[in-house]
Design a protein around this motif. Structure first.
Motif, short mmCIF file in Angstrom:
data_model
loop_
_atom_site.label_atom_id
_atom_site.label_comp_id
_atom_site.label_asym_id
_atom_site.label_seq_id
_atom_site.Cartn_x
_atom_site.Cartn_y
_atom_site.Cartn_z
N SER A 155 9.75 2.53 6.80
CA SER A 155 9.93 1.74 5.59
C SER A 155 9.49 2.57 4.39
CB SER A 155 9.13 0.43 5.64
OG SER A 155 7.74 0.69 5.68
N SER A 156 10.21 2.40 3.29
CA SER A 156 9.90 3.12 2.05
C SER A 156 10.41 2.30 0.88
CB SER A 156 10.54 4.51 2.06
OG SER A 156 10.36 5.16 0.82
N GLY A 201 2.11 1.57 0.41
CA GLY A 201 2.74 1.59 -0.90
C GLY A 201 3.30 2.95 -1.24
N ASN A 202 3.32 3.88 -0.26
CA ASN A 202 3.85 5.22 -0.52
C ASN A 202 5.37 5.22 -0.46
OD1 ASN A 202 3.37 4.81 2.39
ND2 ASN A 202 4.30 6.82 2.61
N PRO A 243 -0.56 4.12 -5.04
CA PRO A 243 0.69 3.65 -4.43
C PRO A 243 1.84 3.71 -5.42
CG PRO A 243 -0.77 1.79 -4.87
CD PRO A 243 -1.55 3.04 -5.14
N GLN A 244 2.97 4.23 -4.96
CA GLN A 244 4.14 4.39 -5.83
C GLN A 244 5.04 3.18 -5.86
OE1 GLN A 244 4.78 8.09 -3.44
NE2 GLN A 244 5.68 8.82 -5.35
N PHE A 253 3.54 -3.67 -3.24
CA PHE A 253 2.41 -4.25 -3.97
C PHE A 253 1.15 -4.24 -3.13
CE2 PHE A 253 5.70 -7.81 -3.57
CZ PHE A 253 5.40 -8.14 -2.25
N TYR A 254 0.83 -3.03 -2.59
CA TYR A 254 -0.34 -2.88 -1.73
C TYR A 254 -1.17 -1.67 -2.13
CZ TYR A 254 2.73 -5.78 1.14
OH TYR A 254 3.58 -6.76 1.57
N ILE A 255 -2.48 -1.75 -1.84
CA ILE A 255 -3.38 -0.62 -1.96
C ILE A 255 -4.16 -0.51 -0.65
CG2 ILE A 255 -5.40 0.30 -3.15
CD1 ILE A 255 -4.35 -0.93 -5.72
#
Length: 371
Positions: free
Chosen positions: A161-162, A168-169, A301-302, A305-307
């Protein structure tokens, strides 16, 4: 051990249940956007209810909506995807189930980055498929690479997944292209979960279809389009696999939810979507700036909506630490072990799916408790 004995709880959903016991819980645990979809979504949903559109659609979904999704790929990526290659599903979870069931047989191996979204491996276990978890840590920016993948034999499919959950990368264009080409050259199915496309804050997201027409792409309306409860996703397949997918969906789902499909016809309001993206960017910037004072953060994170926060200063057990934060200060986070095995006990995941005032209260509690 039976295959269902291997299926692990989706811990974040257990935390959601526990967090509801406290009226003052601060919610960082679940990846459910709180922003509204386009007003046209509600207008179309209300019209569908008023018109009593309570019928089944065809199993592949409304052709009008599949055409809208086709237009979306031309608008966003500049590529043409025939509506005949698009199937609407009951959420992206339904798309994962369809993909795994038509691509893989009992005992086949599917490669997954570790960490990654927990339902991937659980769907594999449910279908008696063998998930192969390949470590993907900060040394590769949490990306699965061809070098790592090539060390594993007899892989039938790869699923990434991306932007990725839980990190979040964003996969680099180069790496995504290399993975897609490697899989195509080696007869491996390449599944790309693109549910967070649109929620990107640095760089540019690329669909796997830019690099391989054989890629299986999964997306949906829950995240970028802010329609989680409508339970509607889609899958893009090579033409020769569509009929197989249709047969599975005829038997498992009959059809996707009808009113949700009509509502989604109003989802492609690009001005509204951009306004929502900017709100998530503001939230990302706030939460990152605050959390890095408390935890070690491997990378900004790019997207999504996560860190992903390292907790080694405080604990070596992410599950116990998450429980402690919930019980002691009513702050709900997701333990890293929900997402795999590779160093995940050292991390917890924060979601910035609530407004900044809500998150400020959580940060204050964390700082008072931990610092």
């Amino acid at each position: 051990m039976g295959r269902l004995d291997k299926v692990k709880p989706f811990i974040v959903m257990d935390i959601v249940r526990e967090a509801a016991k406290f009226e003052d819980t601060i919610h960082f645990e679940i990846g459910e956007p709180d922003l509204q979809p386009s007003a046209a979504v509600w207008e179309m949903a209300e019209k569908a209810v008023k018109d009593r559109l309570n019928h089944y659609t065809e199993s592949l979904g409304l052709i009008q909506l599949r055409e809208k999704i086709s237009e979306f790929y031309l608008h966003k990526y500049g590529i043409e995807v025939s509506p005949s290659r698009i199937a609407l599903t009951v959420g992206t979870s339904g798309a994962f189930l369809v993909a795994y069931s038509i691509l893989l047989d009992d005992g086949d191996k599917i490669a997954l980055p570790d960490p990654s979204y927990p339902c991937y491996k659980n769907f594999a276990h449910i279908l008696d498929i063998n998930p192969v978890l390949i470590p993907a840590g900060k040394e590769t920016d949490y990306q699965l690479t061809v070098d790592a993948l090539s060390e594993y034999k007899n892989i039938k499919a790869v699923h990434i997944s991306s932007p990725a959950n839980p990190i979040g990368n964003l996969y680099s264009e180069k790496n995504l292209k290399e993975l897609a080409e490697y899989c195509e050259q080696n007869g491996i199915y390449f599944i790309s979960d693109e549910i967070y496309h649109g929620l990107v804050y640095e760089g540019k997201e690329h669909t796997a279809l830019e690099f391989s027409d054989r890629a299986i792409v999964i997306n949906g309306f829950s995240k970028y389009f802010c329609m989680p409860g409508f339970r509607l996703g889609w899958i893009i397949l090579p033409e020769e696999l569509i009929r197989k997918a249709e047969i599975v969906m005829q038997n498992i789902f009959i059809s996707p939810p009808t009113i949700s499909q009509y509502a989604a016809l109003g989802a492609f309001d690009y001005q509204h979507l951009e306004e929502n993206r900017k709100i998530f960017l503001e939230r990302r910037n706030f939460l990152y700036s605050q959390l890095k004072e408390i935890f070690e953060i491997d990378a900004l994170p790019q997207g999504a909506f996560y860190i992903w926060a390292n907790i080694e200063k405080y604990s070596s057990n992410s599950f116990k630490f998450a429980r402690e934060l919930l019980e002691k200060i009513h702050v709900a986070v997701t333990p890293g072990i929900d997402f795999g095995n590779y160093k995940t006990d050292k991390y917890i995941r924060f979601a910035y799916t609530r407004d900044i005032n809500h998150m400020k209260e959580g940060i204050e509690r964390l700082k008072e408790y931990l610092l």
